[in-house]
Design a protein around this motif. Structure first.
Motif, PDB file in Angstrom:
ATOM      1  N   SER A 202      -7.142  12.240   2.822  1.00 33.93           N
ATOM      2  CA  SER A 202      -6.041  11.312   2.551  1.00 33.93           C
ATOM      3  C   SER A 202      -6.482  10.263   1.539  1.00 33.93           C
ATOM      4  O   SER A 202      -7.674   9.971   1.395  1.00 33.93           O
ATOM      5  N   LEU A 203      -5.490   9.696   0.851  1.00 36.35           N
ATOM      6  CA  LEU A 203      -5.764   8.682  -0.163  1.00 36.35           C
ATOM      7  C   LEU A 203      -4.637   7.657  -0.154  1.00 36.35           C
ATOM      8  O   LEU A 203      -3.453   8.012  -0.216  1.00 36.35           O
ATOM      9  N   ILE A 204      -5.029   6.397  -0.058  1.00 36.68           N
ATOM     10  CA  ILE A 204      -4.087   5.281  -0.032  1.00 36.68           C
ATOM     11  C   ILE A 204      -4.483   4.296  -1.114  1.00 36.68           C
ATOM     12  O   ILE A 204      -5.659   3.958  -1.265  1.00 36.68           O
TER      13      ILE A 204
ATOM     14  N   MET B 122       0.839  -1.185   0.000  1.00 35.15           N
ATOM     15  CA  MET B 122       0.000   0.000   0.000  1.00 35.15           C
ATOM     16  C   MET B 122       0.882   1.244   0.000  1.00 35.15           C
ATOM     17  O   MET B 122       1.996   1.219   0.525  1.00 35.15           O
ATOM     18  N   HIS B 123       0.348   2.335  -0.584  1.00 37.16           N
ATOM     19  CA  HIS B 123       1.104   3.583  -0.641  1.00 37.16           C
ATOM     20  C   HIS B 123       0.182   4.761  -0.346  1.00 37.16           C
ATOM     21  O   HIS B 123      -0.930   4.856  -0.892  1.00 37.16           O
ATOM     22  N   LEU B 124       0.657   5.651   0.518  1.00 37.62           N
ATOM     23  CA  LEU B 124      -0.050   6.885   0.812  1.00 37.62           C
ATOM     24  C   LEU B 124       0.299   7.912  -0.257  1.00 37.62           C
ATOM     25  O   LEU B 124       1.473   8.225  -0.472  1.00 37.62           O
ATOM     26  N   LEU B 125      -0.738   8.435  -0.930  1.00 38.34           N
ATOM     27  CA  LEU B 125      -0.529   9.392  -2.016  1.00 38.34           C
ATOM     28  C   LEU B 125      -0.874  10.820  -1.620  1.00 38.34           C
ATOM     29  O   LEU B 125      -0.337  11.767  -2.183  1.00 38.34           O
ATOM     30  N   LEU B 126      -1.779  10.983  -0.668  1.00 38.52           N
ATOM     31  CA  LEU B 126      -2.262  12.310  -0.298  1.00 38.52           C
ATOM     32  C   LEU B 126      -2.488  12.342   1.209  1.00 38.52           C
ATOM     33  O   LEU B 126      -3.060  11.407   1.773  1.00 38.52           O
TER      34      LEU B 126
END
Length: 247
Positions: A231-233, A1-5
């Motif tokens: 936030s967006l993951i 998983m990656h946090l983008l925002l």
């Protein structure tokens, strides 16, 4: 998983979120409840075609590793999990504990050792698997609260007489449960939304489609609320978004 925002702003580069304690700690920081205010967070799982249940009629069948990580973290942060009786009956609610590695020290605003469970029910027809000493609260309209509590086997001290969603939230906050996580069903979320009580919407969109007649995430009286993406993951199995109430 990656946090983008994060905090409404895109990150210069994606930040990895691992499926372990380090990843859970990063999510706990991202999703921390305000420490003083009463805050109502909705957490729901959906499919890419908007269903909130799978083919078996439950949301559990949509669960995946990405969703499970975030869901476990959010439960560990909440003072209380608020849910409708129909969801309790279909989803086998018992001990909404969350991740064990986040329970001590307490990250809940009220400082409790574990999240409580609060169930909306006018009838008191709840599964016998519920454990009154978890602790578990029953929320029912004032005129039927006593009878519903007796039918459910919930001690009178744990029966909350509340005829509106605002009364229910206020009663939980007065008991020290300020970090409230509403997990559905759609009709219960609609009650909170209609009274303007939702502060935050958290969605886990499972990368599947299922078709069928599944209801919407919020299914009830019309309302008009504006939200800001906080936030967006992204993950292999799900996309995780968090929206905060505008203003």
């Amino acid at each position: 998983m990656h946090l983008l925002l994060r905090d409404g702003a895109p990150l210069p580069a994606p930040e990895a979120i691992t499926q372990d304690t380090d990843g859970a700690m990063a999510l706990a920081e991202l999703y921390a409840f305000p420490r003083e205010a009463t805050w109502v967070r909705a957490m729901m799982n959906t499919t890419v075609d908007g269903a909130v249940t799978g083919a078996d009629g439950t949301s559990g069948s949509l669960r995946n590793p990405d969703d499970s990580l975030v869901f476990g973290v959010l439960r560990a942060l909440a003072d209380v999990v608020l849910v409708g009786a129909s969801t309790v009956r279909s989803e086998d609610y018992r001990r909404p504990q969350g991740r064990a590695d986040l329970l001590s020290p307490s990250r809940r605003p009220g400082g409790g050792r574990r999240p409580a469970l609060a169930v909306w029910s006018s009838s008191g027809e709840l599964p016998s698997t519920l454990e009154a000493d978890w602790p578990t609260f029953l929320i029912a309209p004032a005129q039927v609260a006593g009878a519903a509590g007796r039918r459910a086997g919930i001690p009178a001290a744990q029966v909350i007489a509340a005829s509106t969603a605002a009364e229910a939230v206020s009663a939980l906050a007065e008991r020290g449960y300020r970090g409230i996580q509403a997990e559905g069903g759609p009709a219960s979320l609609a009650r909170l939304a209609a009274e303007g009580l939702l502060d935050e919407l958290c969605f886990s969109v499972t990368h599947r489609s299922v078709g069928g007649p599944s209801p919407r995430v919020i299914n009830g009286a019309a309302h008009d609320l504006t939200w800001q993406l906080s936030s967006l993951i992204t993950g292999e199995h799900a996309t995780i978004s968090r929206y905060l109430r505008a203003g």
